[in-house]
Design an enzyme around this catalytic site. Structure first.
Site: not given
Ligand SMILES: Cc1cc2nc3c(=O)[nH]c(=O)nc-3n(C[C@H](O)[C@H](O)[C@H](O)COP(=O)(O)OP(=O)(O)OC[C@H]3O[C@@H](n4cnc5c(N)ncnc54)[C@H](O)[C@@H]3O)c2cc1C
Length: 348
Positions: A174, A224
């Site tokens: 991560d 990732r």
């Molecule tokens: C598998 C995985 C591993 C990760 N590992 C790391 C890491 O190692 N380091 C790190 O800094 N971050 C990590 N993250 C977190 C990441 O950086 C984001 O903070 C998080 O994924 C939110 O961003 P997003 O791309 O989902 O979009 P966002 O900009 O948060 O959301 C965009 C759109 O996605 C949809 N959406 C988002 N959340 C939801 C929900 N709960 N329910 C319904 N719709 C939703 C909505 O339509 C929203 O408008 C990880 C995320 C994932 C999925």
């Protein structure tokens, strides 16, 4: 503590501060809980995720449990393995995260290593191979220790990577705050010499990431791509959501057109659609990329993508030390915070 309604405010008052007081700025969400959904709020929650006093208040609150259960598969390994089985039955692969970060001495870091070794032992009988891998935070392996932290983390994570390789699966490192990127990529490079499928995470919000993506878009390299969950200064990261989204799309282009194995870590429908377009355009085979979503988030979409023939992996966190992970989930989406606040307001 986060307070909104008078009811919640008085509940918090009985438990000591500190508080983040929210005010109404938009139409009230369901159940009349007014929430300030703003960057300032997100910033406060991310700051709170590192404050021990607030940790004690949130963790010590029984009602928090119900909300945590939505995002965390349980506090102990058997519960996490149950979640893995249920996801596998739906055709969803997993990467497991034993929760914990920021250890303060070597013995705690050794406990993290041991927890991961037990986790891999627990996964082995399920026979899922690569469909059950693990994700580690190097801070939980001692990376931030003041003396030789990076070396301690590199030494202690290696047996976990070796055990994963021995049972036909792999480990993804991560990515944490921007101060740790060079160190984490350094440890990754060392591990990849012997275990080339060890995965990296890149955060699109960081200015440096497009270059990092180019460097890592090479054959055998698992990357990732996420937007980034940490509070970062403008010198290191895009501050506006639209800029982060644009950067994410650009990095997707680099990774999907490159020679590695891209893992799109996002719930964003626009980014998922962009991946699908790029897959069609580049003619990538279904086994040459994957989608990754967090446990408990957009579960219908996880199943839909899996049924459509894409590899989908859920990131499954478990363990007693869920506070930092939980606060980051609250910070990144107002709906998650509303859910938490509603649980407080309706506590029995
Ligand atoms: C598998 C995985 C591993 C990760 N590992 C790391 C890491 O190692 N380091 C790190 O800094 N971050 C990590 N993250 C977190 C990441 O950086 C984001 O903070 C998080 O994924 C939110 O961003 P997003 O791309 O989902 O979009 P966002 O900009 O948060 O959301 C965009 C759109 O996605 C949809 N959406 C988002 N959340 C939801 C929900 N709960 N329910 C319904 N719709 C939703 C909505 O339509 C929203 O408008 C990880 C995320 C994932 C999925």
């Amino acid at each position: 503590m986060v307070a909104t309604t008078p009811d919640i405010r008085s509940w918090c008052a009985g438990r000591g501060g500190p508080y983040v007081l929210l005010t109404t700025t938009s139409a009230p969400p369901p159940l009349g809980v007014p929430v300030l959904a703003s960057k300032a709020l997100s910033t406060s929650l991310l700051a709170a995720s590192r404050r021990p006093a607030l940790r004690r208040v949130v963790v010590g609150t029984p009602v928090t449990r119900r909300v945590v259960d939505r995002f965390v598969a349980g506090e102990a390994l058997p519960a996490a393995l149950d979640a893995v089985r249920a996801l596998a039955a739906d055709g969803i692969a997993v990467t497991l995260d034993h929760l914990g970060e920021d250890v303060t001495d070597r013995s705690e870091a050794q406990r993290t290593r041991d927890a991961y070794l037990r986790l891999l032992e627990g996964l082995a009988p399920l026979g899922l191979g690569r469909r059950a891998e693990v994700s580690v935070k190097l801070s939980a392996f001692g990376q931030a220790l003041p003396v030789g932290g990076e070396d301690v983390a590199a030494e202690l994570v290696r047996p976990v990577v070796e055990a994963a390789t021995a049972q036909g699966t792999t480990v993804t490192l991560d990515m944490e705050d921007s101060q740790t990127v060079d160190s984490t990529l350094g440890v990754l490079a060392g591990l990849r010499r012997d275990h080339p499928s060890t995965g990296a995470v890149l955060q699109a919000m960081l200015h440096r990431t497009e270059d990092d993506a180019r460097a890592l878009a090479v054959p055998g390299s698992r990357v990732r791509l996420v937007k980034g969950a940490y509070r970062e200064p403008a010198s290191a990261a895009h501050q506006e959501k639209s800029a982060v989204d644009t950067a994410y799309a650009r990095c997707l282009d680099v990774l999907l057109r490159g020679g590695g194995y891209p893992m799109a870590g996002t719930h964003d429908p626009a980014m998922i659609a962009r991946v699908l377009d790029l897959v069609a355009e580049t003619g990538r085979a279904p086994d040459s990329y994957e989608f990754q979503l967090l446990y408990g988030i957009r579960t219908d979409e996880q199943v839909r993508l899996a049924r459509a023939g894409h590899t989908v992996r859920a990131y499954v966190p478990y363990g007693a030390d869920w506070y930092g992970y939980f606060m980051r989930r609250l910070a990144e989406r107002p709906a998650n915070l509303q859910f938490f606040l509603r649980s407080l307001a309706t506590r029995s």
